[in-house]
Design a protein around this motif. Sequence first.
Motif, mmCIF file in Angstrom:
data_model
loop_
_atom_site.group_PDB
_atom_site.id
_atom_site.type_symbol
_atom_site.label_atom_id
_atom_site.label_comp_id
_atom_site.label_asym_id
_atom_site.label_seq_id
_atom_site.Cartn_x
_atom_site.Cartn_y
_atom_site.Cartn_z
ATOM 1 N N LEU A 125 117.699 65.980 -27.639
ATOM 2 C CA LEU A 125 116.472 66.378 -26.950
ATOM 3 C C LEU A 125 116.785 66.996 -25.591
ATOM 4 O O LEU A 125 116.143 67.968 -25.167
ATOM 5 C CB LEU A 125 115.545 65.185 -26.793
ATOM 6 N N GLY A 126 117.774 66.407 -24.899
ATOM 7 C CA GLY A 126 118.138 66.941 -23.587
ATOM 8 C C GLY A 126 118.664 68.362 -23.679
ATOM 9 O O GLY A 126 118.341 69.218 -22.833
ATOM 10 N N GLU A 127 119.448 68.626 -24.707
ATOM 11 C CA GLU A 127 120.008 69.971 -24.865
ATOM 12 C C GLU A 127 118.961 70.965 -25.353
ATOM 13 O O GLU A 127 118.989 72.144 -24.990
ATOM 14 C CB GLU A 127 121.188 69.925 -25.833
ATOM 15 N N ILE A 128 118.034 70.506 -26.201
ATOM 16 C CA ILE A 128 116.988 71.404 -26.706
ATOM 17 C C ILE A 128 116.091 71.878 -25.567
ATOM 18 O O ILE A 128 115.630 73.035 -25.547
ATOM 19 C CB ILE A 128 116.168 70.695 -27.797
ATOM 20 N N ASP A 138 126.970 72.611 -27.473
ATOM 21 C CA ASP A 138 126.441 73.496 -28.505
ATOM 22 C C ASP A 138 126.185 72.713 -29.791
ATOM 23 O O ASP A 138 126.442 71.501 -29.863
ATOM 24 C CB ASP A 138 127.398 74.660 -28.738
ATOM 25 N N ASP A 139 125.704 73.400 -30.801
ATOM 26 C CA ASP A 139 125.355 72.718 -32.058
ATOM 27 C C ASP A 139 126.582 72.103 -32.725
ATOM 28 O O ASP A 139 126.516 71.017 -33.301
ATOM 29 C CB ASP A 139 124.687 73.710 -33.009
ATOM 30 N N THR A 140 127.703 72.791 -32.647
ATOM 31 C CA THR A 140 128.921 72.246 -33.268
ATOM 32 C C THR A 140 129.353 70.958 -32.579
ATOM 33 O O THR A 140 129.710 69.971 -33.229
ATOM 34 C CB THR A 140 130.052 73.282 -33.201
ATOM 35 N N SER A 141 129.314 70.957 -31.261
ATOM 36 C CA SER A 141 129.689 69.764 -30.513
ATOM 37 C C SER A 141 128.705 68.623 -30.769
ATOM 38 O O SER A 141 129.091 67.455 -30.828
ATOM 39 C CB SER A 141 129.744 70.068 -29.020
ATOM 40 N N LEU A 142 127.425 68.957 -30.950
ATOM 41 C CA LEU A 142 126.430 67.930 -31.236
ATOM 42 C C LEU A 142 126.702 67.297 -32.608
ATOM 43 O O LEU A 142 126.583 66.078 -32.774
ATOM 44 C CB LEU A 142 125.032 68.547 -31.195
ATOM 45 N N MET A 144 129.628 67.145 -33.998
ATOM 46 C CA MET A 144 130.835 66.335 -33.830
ATOM 47 C C MET A 144 130.511 65.007 -33.148
ATOM 48 O O MET A 144 131.078 63.961 -33.492
ATOM 49 C CB MET A 144 131.872 67.112 -33.014
ATOM 50 N N LEU A 145 129.582 65.037 -32.192
ATOM 51 C CA LEU A 145 129.163 63.802 -31.536
ATOM 52 C C LEU A 145 128.512 62.851 -32.544
ATOM 53 O O LEU A 145 128.770 61.634 -32.520
ATOM 54 C CB LEU A 145 128.195 64.122 -30.400
ATOM 55 N N ALA A 146 127.674 63.397 -33.417
ATOM 56 C CA ALA A 146 127.039 62.571 -34.442
ATOM 57 C C ALA A 146 128.093 61.929 -35.352
ATOM 58 O O ALA A 146 128.033 60.731 -35.670
ATOM 59 C CB ALA A 146 126.062 63.405 -35.267
ATOM 60 N N GLY A 147 129.067 62.729 -35.766
ATOM 61 C CA GLY A 147 130.139 62.181 -36.604
ATOM 62 C C GLY A 147 130.960 61.131 -35.883
ATOM 63 O O GLY A 147 131.369 60.120 -36.469
ATOM 64 N N TRP A 148 131.157 61.366 -34.596
ATOM 65 C CA TRP A 148 131.920 60.425 -33.778
ATOM 66 C C TRP A 148 131.200 59.085 -33.676
ATOM 67 O O TRP A 148 131.799 58.016 -33.855
ATOM 68 C CB TRP A 148 132.140 61.057 -32.407
ATOM 69 N N LEU A 149 129.902 59.149 -33.403
ATOM 70 C CA LEU A 149 129.117 57.911 -33.294
ATOM 71 C C LEU A 149 129.060 57.168 -34.637
ATOM 72 O O LEU A 149 129.187 55.949 -34.696
ATOM 73 C CB LEU A 149 127.710 58.229 -32.803
ATOM 74 N N ILE A 150 128.854 57.917 -35.725
ATOM 75 C CA ILE A 150 128.816 57.291 -37.047
ATOM 76 C C ILE A 150 130.166 56.639 -37.369
ATOM 77 O O ILE A 150 130.229 55.533 -37.929
ATOM 78 C CB ILE A 150 128.431 58.326 -38.121
ATOM 79 N N SER A 151 131.244 57.319 -36.998
ATOM 80 C CA SER A 151 132.574 56.770 -37.273
ATOM 81 C C SER A 151 132.810 55.475 -36.508
ATOM 82 O O SER A 151 133.393 54.518 -37.051
ATOM 83 C CB SER A 151 133.646 57.800 -36.892
#
Length: 408
Positions: A125-128, A138-142, A144-151
Amino acid sequence: MALPFRDRGGRMSPRVADAVVTLVVALVVAVWTLLSAGYEGEPVGRTVAAWALIAVGCGALCFRRRAPVVVAAVTLLACAVYYPLSAQDGPLMITFALALYTTAAEGRFVAAVALASVTLLAVGLGEIRQDAGRRQIDDTSLAMLAGWLISLVAVGRAQRTRLAYLHEVEQRAHAAEREQEARALQSATAERLRIARELHDVLGHSISLINVQSGAVLHRLSKKPEPEVALAAAEEALEAVKATSKDALRELRATLGVLRQADEAAPTGPTSGLALLGDLVERARGTGLDVRMELTGTPVPLAPPVDLAAYRIVQESLTNVTRHSGARTATVALDWRADELRLRIEDDGEGAPEERPLGSGIRGMAERARAFGGELTAHSTTEGFRVDARLPIGAPASTTTTSEGDPR
């Protein structure tokens, strides 16, 4: 003695481990932040506030096991304030990553998922809301962040499952060890009581006969007979005592053979059985008791444990007759049938007093019979006392225990 920073297993205690992890994370964050400060300058107030947030985020890790959800929330808030405030962009996010992993590893899976979701939504939301040219992620980093948190949550969950499995394996091992110890103790107790029962049967019978034989000759000598008569009576009694004590020693050695050391040869089978029943009856007759034998059916070989049990039942019954009943005659009857052996031992004595229950000697005989699927009853009759036993032919052996004491 265990060191204060080690548990009983020799591993580092949880509190010391948390302190070490906190120190390492704080050192990494501090060094990284100091290196970043050489490239980006900022006002002193913001620098002080940033370092205060770093101290809060790193310090909270000391309590990550005791309050994992609270620590994860504190580190998340510290990061949420730190990154918009500071221009250094130090790796404070490490503290939240470690706290999120600990939350999942400590079994707070729902809380960990919720915190990861809140983090991802807040960043998204902050980035949007930012203009296209001012976005930090950017969208790619977002993604990657989601994957990082899930991992992080998944690895924490896996660690929790692994620790639970190891704990269950450890508990099962302890339970198996306790069960093995209990079985060993039970086996030792059963063997001890079996030996005690054998000693009771052997020594009780032989000592009773010796006592009766000695008492009989002393009674005859008290009447002051002629020297030749007295000598003959004493010689007869001593011969009977010698024979009885010899048999007792033989059976005692066989019984104590189970206590041999591991490198010694153990007995291959019981030394007493119905084949020696004639000797047993003759010894009882030596006390002055008129013992009659009755045999019906065709004798067949018995398994050694069953053969010994039948012999001991007759032996204990005759011991009771000579010791307690005051009987003049006794009958030992063996009835061989197709699938079982019936034993009957009865006398014309006084029987058992009604107000006194049957003692452990008779209970031991009953347990011997039950050990092979048979049964035994003992009761007073109008003529005296009677023992009836039934032993299945070819019955397998099993373990029983009994207490020893007075037989009747």
